[in-house]
Design a protein around this motif. Structure first.
Motif, PDB file in Angstrom:
ATOM      1  N   PHE B 201      35.308  50.221  23.034  1.00  0.00           N
ATOM      2  CA  PHE B 201      36.495  49.873  22.243  1.00  0.00           C
ATOM      3  C   PHE B 201      36.739  50.994  21.237  1.00  0.00           C
ATOM      4  O   PHE B 201      35.828  51.360  20.501  1.00  0.00           O
ATOM      5  CB  PHE B 201      36.273  48.561  21.482  1.00  0.00           C
ATOM      6  CG  PHE B 201      36.096  47.369  22.383  1.00  0.00           C
ATOM      7  CD1 PHE B 201      37.193  46.668  22.865  1.00  0.00           C
ATOM      8  CD2 PHE B 201      34.824  46.941  22.742  1.00  0.00           C
ATOM      9  CE1 PHE B 201      37.030  45.559  23.685  1.00  0.00           C
ATOM     10  CE2 PHE B 201      34.657  45.835  23.564  1.00  0.00           C
ATOM     11  CZ  PHE B 201      35.757  45.150  24.044  1.00  0.00           C
ATOM     12  N   ILE B 202      37.970  51.465  21.198  1.00  0.00           N
ATOM     13  CA  ILE B 202      38.288  52.539  20.248  1.00  0.00           C
ATOM     14  C   ILE B 202      39.454  52.104  19.368  1.00  0.00           C
ATOM     15  O   ILE B 202      40.380  51.428  19.831  1.00  0.00           O
ATOM     16  CB  ILE B 202      38.592  53.870  20.995  1.00  0.00           C
ATOM     17  CG1 ILE B 202      38.799  55.019  20.019  1.00  0.00           C
ATOM     18  CG2 ILE B 202      39.785  53.734  21.932  1.00  0.00           C
ATOM     19  CD1 ILE B 202      38.815  56.396  20.668  1.00  0.00           C
ATOM     20  N   LYS B 203      39.355  52.473  18.108  1.00  0.00           N
ATOM     21  CA  LYS B 203      40.454  52.174  17.188  1.00  0.00           C
ATOM     22  C   LYS B 203      40.532  53.279  16.144  1.00  0.00           C
ATOM     23  O   LYS B 203      39.511  53.705  15.605  1.00  0.00           O
ATOM     24  CB  LYS B 203      40.214  50.835  16.501  1.00  0.00           C
ATOM     25  CG  LYS B 203      41.401  50.411  15.663  1.00  0.00           C
ATOM     26  CD  LYS B 203      41.112  49.144  14.915  1.00  0.00           C
ATOM     27  CE  LYS B 203      42.311  48.808  14.048  1.00  0.00           C
ATOM     28  NZ  LYS B 203      41.989  47.744  13.119  1.00  0.00           N
ATOM     29  N   LYS B 204      41.746  53.722  15.885  1.00  0.00           N
ATOM     30  CA  LYS B 204      41.996  54.792  14.911  1.00  0.00           C
ATOM     31  C   LYS B 204      41.024  55.953  15.109  1.00  0.00           C
ATOM     32  O   LYS B 204      40.419  56.463  14.159  1.00  0.00           O
ATOM     33  CB  LYS B 204      41.917  54.256  13.483  1.00  0.00           C
ATOM     34  CG  LYS B 204      43.089  53.335  13.152  1.00  0.00           C
ATOM     35  CD  LYS B 204      42.998  52.824  11.736  1.00  0.00           C
ATOM     36  CE  LYS B 204      44.123  51.861  11.453  1.00  0.00           C
ATOM     37  NZ  LYS B 204      43.939  51.121  10.211  1.00  0.00           N
ATOM     38  N   GLY B 205      40.816  56.308  16.354  1.00  0.00           N
ATOM     39  CA  GLY B 205      40.008  57.473  16.672  1.00  0.00           C
ATOM     40  C   GLY B 205      38.513  57.276  16.581  1.00  0.00           C
ATOM     41  O   GLY B 205      37.743  58.238  16.690  1.00  0.00           O
ATOM     42  N   THR B 206      38.068  56.041  16.363  1.00  0.00           N
ATOM     43  CA  THR B 206      36.629  55.788  16.225  1.00  0.00           C
ATOM     44  C   THR B 206      36.189  54.718  17.223  1.00  0.00           C
ATOM     45  O   THR B 206      36.889  53.724  17.416  1.00  0.00           O
ATOM     46  CB  THR B 206      36.317  55.291  14.792  1.00  0.00           C
ATOM     47  OG1 THR B 206      36.915  56.205  13.879  1.00  0.00           O
ATOM     48  CG2 THR B 206      34.830  55.219  14.531  1.00  0.00           C
ATOM     49  N   ILE B 207      35.034  54.927  17.819  1.00  0.00           N
ATOM     50  CA  ILE B 207      34.498  53.916  18.744  1.00  0.00           C
ATOM     51  C   ILE B 207      33.936  52.750  17.919  1.00  0.00           C
ATOM     52  O   ILE B 207      33.072  52.952  17.064  1.00  0.00           O
ATOM     53  CB  ILE B 207      33.373  54.518  19.628  1.00  0.00           C
ATOM     54  CG1 ILE B 207      33.922  55.655  20.508  1.00  0.00           C
ATOM     55  CG2 ILE B 207      32.694  53.443  20.483  1.00  0.00           C
ATOM     56  CD1 ILE B 207      34.821  55.231  21.637  1.00  0.00           C
ATOM     57  N   LEU B 208      34.438  51.549  18.179  1.00  0.00           N
ATOM     58  CA  LEU B 208      33.966  50.377  17.435  1.00  0.00           C
ATOM     59  C   LEU B 208      32.724  49.785  18.080  1.00  0.00           C
ATOM     60  O   LEU B 208      31.814  49.314  17.399  1.00  0.00           O
ATOM     61  CB  LEU B 208      35.060  49.301  17.390  1.00  0.00           C
ATOM     62  CG  LEU B 208      36.393  49.680  16.743  1.00  0.00           C
ATOM     63  CD1 LEU B 208      37.344  48.504  16.812  1.00  0.00           C
ATOM     64  CD2 LEU B 208      36.179  50.090  15.293  1.00  0.00           C
ATOM     65  N   SER B 209      32.733  49.792  19.419  1.00  0.00           N
ATOM     66  CA  SER B 209      31.614  49.156  20.104  1.00  0.00           C
ATOM     67  C   SER B 209      31.611  49.568  21.570  1.00  0.00           C
ATOM     68  O   SER B 209      32.668  49.866  22.138  1.00  0.00           O
ATOM     69  CB  SER B 209      31.784  47.637  19.966  1.00  0.00           C
ATOM     70  OG  SER B 209      31.220  46.964  21.034  1.00  0.00           O
ATOM     71  N   VAL B 210      30.442  49.619  22.156  1.00  0.00           N
ATOM     72  CA  VAL B 210      30.333  49.784  23.612  1.00  0.00           C
ATOM     73  C   VAL B 210      29.628  48.527  24.118  1.00  0.00           C
ATOM     74  O   VAL B 210      28.518  48.227  23.690  1.00  0.00           O
ATOM     75  CB  VAL B 210      29.538  51.048  23.990  1.00  0.00           C
ATOM     76  CG1 VAL B 210      29.388  51.143  25.504  1.00  0.00           C
ATOM     77  CG2 VAL B 210      30.224  52.304  23.467  1.00  0.00           C
ATOM     78  N   THR B 211      30.298  47.783  24.971  1.00  0.00           N
ATOM     79  CA  THR B 211      29.786  46.475  25.389  1.00  0.00           C
ATOM     80  C   THR B 211      29.463  46.467  26.877  1.00  0.00           C
ATOM     81  O   THR B 211      30.249  46.963  27.683  1.00  0.00           O
ATOM     82  CB  THR B 211      30.847  45.386  25.092  1.00  0.00           C
ATOM     83  OG1 THR B 211      31.177  45.460  23.710  1.00  0.00           O
ATOM     84  CG2 THR B 211      30.331  44.002  25.429  1.00  0.00           C
ATOM     85  N   ASP B 212      28.304  45.881  27.179  1.00  0.00           N
ATOM     86  CA  ASP B 212      27.915  45.756  28.579  1.00  0.00           C
ATOM     87  C   ASP B 212      28.534  44.476  29.135  1.00  0.00           C
ATOM     88  O   ASP B 212      28.149  43.375  28.757  1.00  0.00           O
ATOM     89  CB  ASP B 212      26.376  45.691  28.661  1.00  0.00           C
ATOM     90  CG  ASP B 212      25.909  45.781  30.094  1.00  0.00           C
ATOM     91  OD1 ASP B 212      26.698  45.431  30.991  1.00  0.00           O
ATOM     92  OD2 ASP B 212      24.760  46.203  30.308  1.00  0.00           O
ATOM     93  N   LEU B 213      29.509  44.627  29.996  1.00  0.00           N
ATOM     94  CA  LEU B 213      30.236  43.457  30.496  1.00  0.00           C
ATOM     95  C   LEU B 213      29.430  42.700  31.544  1.00  0.00           C
ATOM     96  O   LEU B 213      29.633  41.520  31.760  1.00  0.00           O
ATOM     97  CB  LEU B 213      31.571  43.881  31.090  1.00  0.00           C
ATOM     98  CG  LEU B 213      32.555  44.497  30.097  1.00  0.00           C
ATOM     99  CD1 LEU B 213      33.777  44.991  30.826  1.00  0.00           C
ATOM    100  CD2 LEU B 213      32.939  43.496  29.045  1.00  0.00           C
ATOM    101  N   SER B 214      28.538  43.396  32.203  1.00  0.00           N
ATOM    102  CA  SER B 214      27.797  42.744  33.276  1.00  0.00           C
ATOM    103  C   SER B 214      26.792  41.740  32.736  1.00  0.00           C
ATOM    104  O   SER B 214      26.424  40.803  33.399  1.00  0.00           O
ATOM    105  CB  SER B 214      27.091  43.787  34.134  1.00  0.00           C
ATOM    106  OG  SER B 214      26.292  44.584  33.315  1.00  0.00           O
ATOM    107  N   GLU B 215      26.356  41.883  31.496  1.00  0.00           N
ATOM    108  CA  GLU B 215      25.368  40.956  30.940  1.00  0.00           C
ATOM    109  C   GLU B 215      25.853  40.292  29.660  1.00  0.00           C
ATOM    110  O   GLU B 215      26.153  39.111  29.640  1.00  0.00           O
ATOM    111  CB  GLU B 215      24.061  41.707  30.655  1.00  0.00           C
ATOM    112  CG  GLU B 215      23.372  42.154  31.916  1.00  0.00           C
ATOM    113  CD  GLU B 215      22.171  43.016  31.623  1.00  0.00           C
ATOM    114  OE1 GLU B 215      21.702  42.989  30.472  1.00  0.00           O
ATOM    115  OE2 GLU B 215      21.716  43.709  32.539  1.00  0.00           O
TER     116      GLU B 215
END
Lengths: 269, 291
Positions: B201-215
């Motif tokens: 997830f990116i907002k205003k040029g910064t990554i907010l979170s990287v989420t593992d969708l499979s788990e």
């Protein structure tokens, strides 16, 4: 040579149109030459030239001695105005070459392919050169046909004279193309490439005339390639050493600078 | 193994922020979603990866090759589908495909033919005469026909009808299964949730979170509870929203344990739902707004 072929495909229509129009004008002007050889026209031209000040004559690329019954004098005079159009074409071709695809967004197609920006730059440059040389070759052939048809020149003499005229046009055309390419690499949008091209050509043309009309500013003629190839001077003195140096340095510096800028330029969305 | 690696990437357009300190990586054979609102920095990141623009700081690499120094090599195995397809107006779709294939050493005529059949592209039409959807199909076929090791898609389903979207994702899944790494930038959270392994997830040029969708996301539940104001909720219950007698929690843990906890509560009513990417997205972005 993918980019070369692609570029050729995208520009040939414009090159063709310019060549046809200039070719027709050139041929019609040459067809008019036999009427310049009549006594009445000779006297009329002489009388008109007598009444004009030497400075203005020089600015127009004429001299009082100018004999319009010699086809190269006549055609060379006409050609200097055609040369303006040819230079606008050359400058426009090069001003558009890099920035137009950036403005249209089509450059993303090339940038996403495995080809370096340097290769794109070089191939676009080659395309412009090939288009320009092709146009001049066609115009030169038309001029040779005109010389042979409407004057007493033999084929060999015609080829020799026309080659000098068009060889000089090729040289200054390459100068304008290199400056146009530099501008193309700097510009952020291709809106109005014709205006930029006309601006470059007429700016140098006007400073050349200024240099002729004002002795204190005579150095300005060195910056006006159009002045270097005025028929009288070209046929007697040729292109001077300093004019070769200024021209070649301009071509090299502009091309290298354009390449370096293009290589590092952000493609703005 | 990481196929795409982005480290502390920063880009400003003059004084305007493009991206600031973007870091994430995409594993080989993974379908990785890249999600954010308009102007968040998704396209800037992708354009740096493809060397359309140059980073002010940080590094990006694809299959170990530097995005700036080795960009030609990267493009020899990377397919790209732009969000706004702008090809040459007076060239036909077929001519584009022919030009495209000439840039690569291997001839992929059979693959091109298969993809044209699959997506039903009329190759005789000029690009300027194609609909938005067909322009997108052409870009997709150009990108897939080279049998890329890495595929970068910037909002690929814009303009595609639902049938073609399904065909596209079925094709992407099969490409990923055969080892192709896919970076998918999208506004469509449904498609990201359905097809991606992970999402940034990116907002205003910064990554907010990287989420593992499979788990993680599939284990995550959204619990809405009415009443039970006096109840003390366990630590696994993360309060997302509170209004009058209604509270919304996220629960990340064992489902059986959740049922046991819920049975012990004295509340008027409750619902339990699997968390959708949309909820995760809204929560992340609203939380950032409050900050």
């Amino acid at each position: 040579m993918n980019v070369f072929l692609l570029e050729l495909r995208n520009t040939w229509k414009s090159v063709f149109k310019w060549t046809v129009i200039l070719g027709i004008i050139s041929f019609l002007m040459l067809a008019f030459f036999p009427s310049m050889q009549t006594e009445s026209m000779k006297e009329l031209a002489g009388a008109k030239l007598e009444g004009v000040s030497p400075e203005l004559l020089a600015a127009l690329g004429l001299s009082k001695m100018m004999d319009f019954t010699i086809i190269t004098n006549y055609y060379g005079y006409v050609l200097q105005y055609m040369t303006l159009a040819v230079m606008v074409f050359a400058a426009q071709l090069s001003v558009s070459s890099l920035v137009k695809e950036e403005t249209d967004g089509t450059i993303e197609f090339l940038y996403s392919k495995p080809i370096s920006r340097s290769a794109i730059f070089v191939q676009k440059l080659i395309t412009n050169l090939v288009s320009f040389i092709s146009m001049l070759l066609v115009l030169a052939v038309i001029a040779i046909v005109g010389y042979v048809s409407f004057s007493e020149y033999t084929l060999g003499e015609s080829i020799k004279e026309v080659s000098i005229l068009y060889g000089a046009i090729l040289y200054i055309g390459i100068i304008f193309m290199s400056v146009g390419t530099l501008l193309s690499s700097i510009m952020k949008t291709s809106k109005g490439p014709s205006g930029v091209a006309i601006g470059i050509v007429f700016f140098t043309f006007v400073i050349g005339i200024t240099g002729i009309l004002n002795n204190n500013l005579s150095f300005l003629s060195n910056l006006s390639p159009m002045d270097w190839i005025k028929t009288n001077k070209l046929m007697t003195e040729g292109i001077l050493t300093k004019e070769w140096i200024i021209g070649i340095v301009t071509i090299i510096v502009s091309t290298i600078a354009a390449h370096e800028i293009y290589k590092r330029k952000d493609l703005l969305a | 193994m990481e196929a795409i690696r982005i480290q502390n990437l920063k880009k400003y357009y003059g004084k305007h922020l493009g991206i600031e300190d973007v870091t994430f990586s995409v594993n080989e054979g993974e379908i990785f979603g890249f999600v954010g609102p308009n102007g968040a920095g998704k396209s800037t990141t992708i354009r740096i990866l493809l060397n359309f623009i140059f980073p002010d700081a940080g590094k990006a690499s694809v299959l170990g090759k530097d995005a700036v120094k080795d960009s030609t090599a990267i493009k020899s195995f990377t397919g790209y589908v732009p969000s706004d397809v702008r090809f040459y107006g007076d060239m036909t779709a077929g001519e584009h495909l022919a030009v495209c294939s000439r840039f690569y050493k291997k001839s992929n005529d059979e693959e091109t033919e298969r993809l044209c059949q699959l997506f039903g592209l009329d190759r005789t039409k000029k690009f300027s005469e194609l609909s938005m959807g067909n322009k997108k199909k052409l870009a997709v076929i150009c990108a897939l026909s080279i049998k890329p090791k890495v595929l970068i898609l910037d909002e690929p389903t814009n303009g595609l009808d639902p049938m073609v979207q399904r065909q596209l994702f079925s094709e992407l899944k099969s490409q990923a299964a055969s080892g192709t790494t896919i970076l998918l930038s999208s506004h469509n959270l449904g498609e990201v949730q359905e097809y991606c392994n992970r999402v940034a997830f990116i907002k205003k040029g910064t990554i907010l979170s990287v989420t593992d969708l499979s788990e993680k996301l599939r284990q995550s539940k959204i619990i809405t509870i009415w009443g039970g104001e006096d109840e003390h909720f366990p630590e696994q219950f993360q309060l997302l929203e509170q209004s009058d007698n209604k509270r919304i929690f996220r629960y990340e843990g064992d489902s059986k344990q959740l049922l046991t906890i819920m049975q012990s509560f004295d509340c008027n009513d409750f619902t339990i739902e699997n968390e959708s990417l949309q909820e995760r997205f809204l929560e992340l972005y609203e939380r950032e707004e409050k900050l």
